[in-house]
Structure formats: C-alpha cells, structure tokens
Design a protein around this motif. Structure first.
Motif, short mmCIF file in Angstrom:
data_model
loop_
_atom_site.label_atom_id
_atom_site.label_comp_id
_atom_site.label_asym_id
_atom_site.label_seq_id
_atom_site.Cartn_x
_atom_site.Cartn_y
_atom_site.Cartn_z
N UNK A 332 -88.64 -39.66 -4.24
CA UNK A 332 -87.83 -39.10 -3.24
C UNK A 332 -87.82 -40.05 -2.00
N UNK A 333 -86.52 -40.18 -1.47
CA UNK A 333 -86.47 -41.04 -0.39
C UNK A 333 -86.36 -40.46 0.85
N UNK A 334 -85.83 -41.07 1.90
CA UNK A 334 -85.83 -40.34 3.14
C UNK A 334 -85.13 -39.14 3.29
N UNK A 335 -85.51 -38.15 3.78
CA UNK A 335 -84.89 -36.95 3.96
C UNK A 335 -84.49 -36.64 5.37
N UNK A 336 -83.53 -36.85 5.68
CA UNK A 336 -83.03 -36.73 7.32
C UNK A 336 -81.88 -35.78 7.45
N UNK A 337 -81.64 -34.96 6.48
CA UNK A 337 -80.44 -34.02 6.57
C UNK A 337 -80.33 -33.13 7.55
N UNK A 338 -81.49 -32.66 8.19
CA UNK A 338 -81.36 -31.71 9.04
C UNK A 338 -80.81 -31.99 10.44
N UNK A 339 -81.04 -33.37 10.85
CA UNK A 339 -80.49 -34.14 11.90
C UNK A 339 -80.96 -33.29 13.27
N UNK A 340 -81.92 -32.72 13.24
CA UNK A 340 -82.47 -31.92 14.45
C UNK A 340 -82.83 -32.86 15.70
N UNK A 341 -82.21 -32.65 16.95
CA UNK A 341 -82.73 -33.49 17.92
C UNK A 341 -84.24 -33.36 18.27
N UNK B 26 -82.96 -17.43 -1.91
CA UNK B 26 -81.78 -17.14 -1.32
C UNK B 26 -81.76 -17.53 0.03
N UNK B 27 -82.73 -17.29 0.93
CA UNK B 27 -82.52 -17.68 2.24
C UNK B 27 -82.52 -19.06 2.69
N UNK B 28 -83.18 -19.88 1.81
CA UNK B 28 -83.40 -21.45 1.98
C UNK B 28 -82.38 -22.28 1.04
N UNK B 29 -81.41 -21.65 0.51
CA UNK B 29 -80.66 -22.35 -0.51
C UNK B 29 -80.20 -23.53 0.09
N UNK B 30 -79.85 -23.58 1.36
CA UNK B 30 -79.22 -24.85 1.71
C UNK B 30 -80.48 -26.16 1.88
N UNK B 31 -81.59 -25.47 2.28
CA UNK B 31 -82.64 -26.80 2.36
C UNK B 31 -82.96 -27.16 1.01
N UNK B 32 -83.15 -26.16 0.01
CA UNK B 32 -83.40 -26.56 -1.26
C UNK B 32 -82.13 -27.36 -1.99
N UNK B 33 -80.87 -27.20 -1.70
CA UNK B 33 -79.97 -27.98 -2.06
C UNK B 33 -80.15 -29.50 -1.84
N UNK B 34 -80.36 -29.50 -0.47
CA UNK B 34 -80.61 -30.85 0.41
C UNK B 34 -81.50 -31.63 -0.28
N UNK B 35 -82.87 -31.18 -0.42
CA UNK B 35 -83.75 -31.64 -0.91
C UNK B 35 -83.78 -32.15 -2.28
N UNK B 36 -83.12 -31.34 -3.21
CA UNK B 36 -83.02 -31.47 -4.67
C UNK B 36 -81.76 -32.60 -4.79
#
Lengths: 430, 430
Positions: A332-341, B26-36
C-alpha cells in the motif's frame, strides 16, 4: 518458490541502526532467505567515513559514493538510515529513478516530504516503507495502514518520544525537577547533548504528522502539527496531577473532529488519569493508543528507539519489500483520499488544569469565575488554598475549545487580583 | 489504479460478527473502495436460518446453500465467520478449489487444520488470512508475521481470552471467589451459559497453537499445547499473590528453549508481578506481550472479542486480500521452515508458588526442604504460619524444569507431615 539469484540491498548509512541492520542481515541470513523466498545480499554500504572500522562488514562493500552505488544497476532495495533531510531525500529519489524500492527510518524526511516521496514511489511502481520512522520497533505503521484498513480511526494518542518519557517518569517517581531529571537522562544516554529536538517536541511532532496522515487517510504536514515542549513542566505540576489521580506525559494527539469533516494534530504535555493505559508506560518506552470505530481501544507498546529495535522494524520492512519485488507487486502506498483539512489548535476541544496565584481577599473567586463564564468555559472543580495574604486557586475546566481556554487565561492574567498564572496544562484521556 | 468491476465477496455466516461485517461493508463502502483501489460488493450471504430478519442486508443476497454460492463463478473472496470445524472446513476448501481467497475468524479450525488449509491455499495460489482468529481486533497476526519478519521471536505471553480475564480481574479487585465472579460474568454477557471452552482454557489453547506457529515459523498442533483451566483459582490464591506483589492471569505462554532447538506452548493460570504490563490488563481486554531478539519487549492490547472488533479485523484482512487479488499476488502464507519440535510441559523451566497445609511440629520444614532438594528444585523463599496445631507453609521456588517441580509436589503429598497441598501456581513474567 525459492529462487537462487539474491535480492541485492544497498545500505545507505551505517551508524547505530545501519550497523545493526548489517549485523542481523549477516547472522540471520538463512531466516531472511526462508521468509522472503530468496536469498538477500548486502551489496554495498554507503558511509561518510570509510576509514572507520565496522565489525562484521566486508570493507570491500564500503563506499562513500552512495549515488554510484544506487546507479550501478543491480540493486533491488535501498535501506536509508542516514537521517535528516539531505542527502537522504536526493538519494531516495535517485533510488526510485533507478527502479529501487526503499525502506527508510527517516521521520524528519517523511514528515516533511512524505507526499512527494510517496508520489515518486507510486509513479515508479516501487515501494516506500518506513515502519521504523515512528515508534521504533513497535509495529504501528503496518497495523494502522493494513490491519485497520477496514476500520475508521477516530483518535490516536501516543507517547512517541522515549527521552521525554524517561524525564517525565523520573520527575513523577522521584519528585525531581525538570533539570535534574534531564541531567540524569543525559548521563544515562537517554538524552542527547542538545536535547532540543526531544524536549521541545519537534521529534514527536514529526511522528505525529506521519501518524495523522496514516490514521485519517489525509495529508498532514509538519507545520499542521501544534507543538508545545515539556521544559516548563515542574515538580509542582506533578504534585497537582497526583492530587487529581493523574500523571503527566508528553502526548501526540491526533483527532477527527466530531463532525468528521476535519482533523487536528498536536504535541504537548498533558495530565492523564493513572487508570489510562498510557499512564503506566515507564522509562523510555513508547506506546500508542488508537481508538477506531469498530475495533475500539487498542494500544501498541514497546521500545521507541535504539539500534536493535529500529533495525527490527527496518528488517521487517525489508522482508515485505523483497516479497513484493518477487511477486512483482507493491504494498500500500500513500492513502490521502479523504483530503480532510487540518484545523488549528484553537478548534481542539479539551480540558484545562490551571493554577493561579491570587490575592487572599474576598471576591477573588467570584471574579475568576466570571472571567471563565464570559469566555464560555464551564468550570468543573475549584480548589482554593490560602496562607499569609497569598492564596492559590486551582481550576479544572470542563471540555471547551482551546481558543476559549487560552482567551480565558489571557483575561485572567489581566485581573489585578491574579498575581500570576503558575501553570496551565491540558487534561486528556478521560 | 481504480477499476470499476467490483470485487465480489461471499459472506459465510451472518451471526454477531457476520452481520457487523455486512453492515460496515455497506456503510463504509466508499472508504473500502478507496483503500482497495476497486469497489467491493457483498455478493451473497450464506446462513442457516434464512427467515431471520437481518437489518441492512438485501434479502435477495441471502441463501442457505453456501456451496452453490462459492461455485457460481463470480466470487473473489469468501469471508468465513461460521466458526467450528464443519461445515467451515469444507467450505474453505471449496472456496480454494474455485479460485476464491479466504478471510476467516475461525480459531478452532485454524488451530486444528491450519497446516492443510494453508497448503490448499498455497497450491491454489490464493490467500488465507485470519487476523480475527486471535485476540479479536488486536493487530497481532500481521505484526507478528510481517512487521517482525526480520526479527527472531523468543517468547510470547498473552491474555487471549476475555471471559477468563474478566473473571480473574473481578476476583482480584473484589475478593470474590471463582463461582461468584463467574456468575457476574455470565449475567453481564461476558461468559456463555456453558463456559467450559473459556474457563478450561480450550479457547486460549487454540489461539496459543496459532500464535506459536507464527512466532516460531514452525507447526504447532492443538495437541502440542499444554492446557490447564482456571476453575481452581481461589480467593486464597489471590491473597497469596498480593503478598508477593503479584496478580493472577490465565496466560498463553510460547517459548523458544534456551538452546533454540525446540519450543513449548502452554496455557495455565499464573502469578505475574504487578509491575508487568500484562498485570494491568483489566476486564475483558486481551493483551499479548512479545519478546523479540532485536525489537525487545512489545505489547499489543485491545478488545479480544465482540462483533465490531472482530469485524474490524476481518475487514482489514478483506482489504489486504482484495489488494492482493488486484495485484495478482498473494500475501505471506504459512511459514513452517524451522520445523522446531514442541517439547512437553515437563521441559518448561519456570517457578512454582506452593501452599502446603502441614502439621505444626518441629522438623516439618526440614522434611519439606529435603524433598525439594532431592528433586533438584532450589527454594527461593519459605513463609511459615502456625496456629492451633495446624500450620501452613508457602514455598516459592527458583526456576526449575516443570517435571522436577511436579515430581516434588507428588513427593510432598506423600509426606505424613503434609496434610494437603492447598494450591500450586506457576510464577511468570519476572
């Protein structure tokens, strides 16, 4: 599965950690081979002082030209244990340009340039691993970014600097003052001659930035981390902490805001209850407490520094990176998808323990209480002590935004009945 | 990097853990998608009772035919949270036969059939992940087999069963007897109606077998684990422990012999010093203490059971297995290359705390001391208490082979001055 051509490793730096890495690679070669699925060979060691005798390292491997070592064409993995920004940054970039994956123990560099280094690794289809950069031997980067990859981390609270924990533990257990405890830490080799990076929280802040990025899948720069050192912590603060059933630790605290839309990252001394698992972390040990939505409260504990523990983390990464190489995959590389401030310190919601020196006359408490109320800070407890016209007030607040708390303190300083603010400390972990 | 065809997941079992896995997917589908790096889809849920209402789960996904679900041809990963040996074992095997990687939380099955399941996974080029099988949400399998892959683990000592820790913690903090504490644990839902698997140490022994295999890179069968339950631990034992500055925990202890040529694995109650990090693990929490050659002393702490924590571990594995699928790689499989034999309990070197009821007359201590000496067991301390012709002797030994210690106890029982052996407990963690 087993192949015979060895994976070739360039070791960049051969100080306390590097020499231990080299030693273990030699003495435990068979174990590493079995665990990787191929032999792994130390192909070169880049150092500054080639004349220094390095026990167990073939002098023929030693070079002062790290760049040439990376460019010679047969290196699979580089281990960077030089530390600091340059030349480490340029060498890691050079490694990626030449198809070499990197294991680094460099917290300062990762905290400052993690994003660009991760991008370079990803673009080249290579690995950048750095378990050793945070909390030494304690498996933390991998558990947070892999084991908890299916969970949501809301809070990380950690003792990530062994030097300051040693000093604070001494002050707590012996009643010593800061300087006396620091002197002992220096004498025992726990503190460096110039302890600034540790006692002012710079080292912890770098680790906090790295951990925050991993915990919240967002980018947290070193400048985003609020930082307060622990040189002002006094024996009197420990006495106050004890009366509250607390001790004092230098904590790195990373939090997701209640609405989930931002995060905060900070390093400062704080009182924590003795019942909290972090309170019993003694001497130079590190420990990191993680609160995740599904997993609940986890803690990771162990030695946070030292040649052997750091080498253990480096070699764990080396095995992973070598396995990835053989599988023609990357981790796994960097995971910065949430872009939270990252919100400023003023937005942090916490509690304060404040000791005031006040005039011993009627109406002082009312005046102080009014000041808190005017700033919207609710008081939990007040303890008043008076003798010979002098008095002290100890106020513990309920949770409030840090900006409101510091505004209160500023206003208190201006009251003519308040002779001085003896100490201010945040209260955490409740 | 992102692909749009989702990875399809078959969920086998939908009890406390399975329903939580489905909910988070189900509730965290977007997070799982981003991380996988790809969407992940719950493609089917195999259950025993299809009529049961399962909130948040599309009834169209529910089936009673788990085998058909695995055979339908589009499943990438199966999550096995049924527990027990069958049908879980057959279903996992079926999954591997159909190109499906497996995430399992099944400690009983892994402890019994880990070797053959690992072999089946490896032969098929698939993953078998099982972080949730040991110590619930605590990242332990991954840190031990990956983070410490470059190190040598010499000792693992853990509290791996929450029910028994809750009971022992109650006994310690309230002075309650075993039955009273068990009743409270049952009332609060910490103990099952039939607590045998927990209190007799079967659950801990299964986890010990799995952990020992990972720690020492060798195969440790469930039968190789010495097991003693904690139903005989009494309030008097806790009183004795307190006098020694100790508490009592049910521990899983895995050790490499001093010569490195064999290992031991055991589960039994033991006294440990209050200063040991495991002593402060309260309530139903789990914690595992790991001693590695380079890393030193590490501890991993957290909730060892429960739907959400276990689901967190399952989903962390799911992310890893999905990432491996996308990279067309597999994670580390079983590592059993050291092939170290497992020595019997008699070879374990430890200390004993023994309470004897003896006749209150001259010469008893000499007779007892002679018995210890005859068996080659050296005494550390003896405490003698006498009243009304009755007396008690509490002996704490130095380290000696367990066989010598049990031989000593057997001989003591035959002495006519010894009226009974009130308790025997090992002392660990010093």
């Amino acid at each position: 599965m087993m192949r015979t051509r060895p994976l070739k490793v360039a070791l960049l730096g051969c100080g306390v950690v590097g020499s231990e890495v080299a030693r273990i690679m030699t003495t435990h070669a068979d174990d590493l081979t079995a665990r990787i699925g191929a032999p792994v060979e130390l192909a070169g060691v880049a150092v500054r002082r080639p004349s220094k005798v390095r026990e167990g390292i073939d002098p023929a491997l030693v070079t002062t030209d790290a760049t040439a070592l990376l460019k010679r064409g047969d290196i699979d993995v580089a281990i960077e244990v030089i530390g600091g920004i340059e030349p480490a940054r340029t060498l890691i970039t050079t490694a990626f340009e030449h198809g070499i994956s990197v294991v680094s123990a460099n917290k300062a560099l990762l905290a400052q340039d993690g994003a660009s280094l991760h991008a370079a690794a990803e673009q080249a289809g290579l690995d950048l691993y750095y378990e050793a950069a945070v909390a030494g031997a304690i498996p933390l980067v991998r558990p947070m970014r892999e084991s908890l990859a299916g969970d949501k981390i809301n809070r990380v609270m950690g003792i990530v600097n062994g030097t300051t924990n040693f000093i604070l533990d001494k002050m707590d257990s012996t009643g010593a003052g800061y300087q006396e405890a620091l002197d002992e830490a220096t004498a025992l080799g726990y503190a460096e001659a110039d302890p600034t990076a540790d006692v002012e929280g710079y080292d912890a802040a770098a680790k906090a930035a790295i951990l925050a990025g991993i915990a919240f899948h967002t980018r947290v720069r070193l400048d985003d981390v609020y930082r307060e050192g622990m040189t002002e912590v006094s024996a009197a603060d420990f006495a106050s902490a004890k009366r509250m059933g607390c001790t004092i630790k230098l904590l790195a605290i990373l939090e997701r805001a209640a609405d989930g839309e931002s995060v905060t990252a900070r390093v400062h001394p704080a009182m924590i209850p003795l019942s909290h698992p972090l309170a019993s972390v003694r001497e130079a040990y590190n420990a990191v407490f993680v609160e995740a939505e599904a997993a609940g409260r986890l803690m990771f504990y162990g030695p946070g520094a030292g040649g052997s523990p750091t080498a253990s983390a480096v070699l764990g990464d080396l095995v992973a990176v070598c396995r990835n190489k053989l599988a023609e995959a990357t981790g796994p590389g960097e995971s910065a998808y949430t872009q939270l401030p990252v919100s400023p310190m003023g937005d942090v919601v916490t509690r304060y323990h404040i000791s005031l020196d006040v005039a011993d006359k009627p109406g002082v408490l009312a005046q102080v209480a009014t000041t808190f109320a005017e700033h919207g800070v609710s008081i939990d407890t007040v303890r008043q002590q008076g003798k010979d016209g002098e008095a002290s007030l100890v106020v513990v607040t309920h949770r409030a935004p840090d900006a409101a708390l510091s505004g209160t303190v500023e206003a208190l300083r201006k009251l003519d009945t308040v002779r001085g603010v003896a100490s201010i400390m945040r209260v955490e972990g409740e």
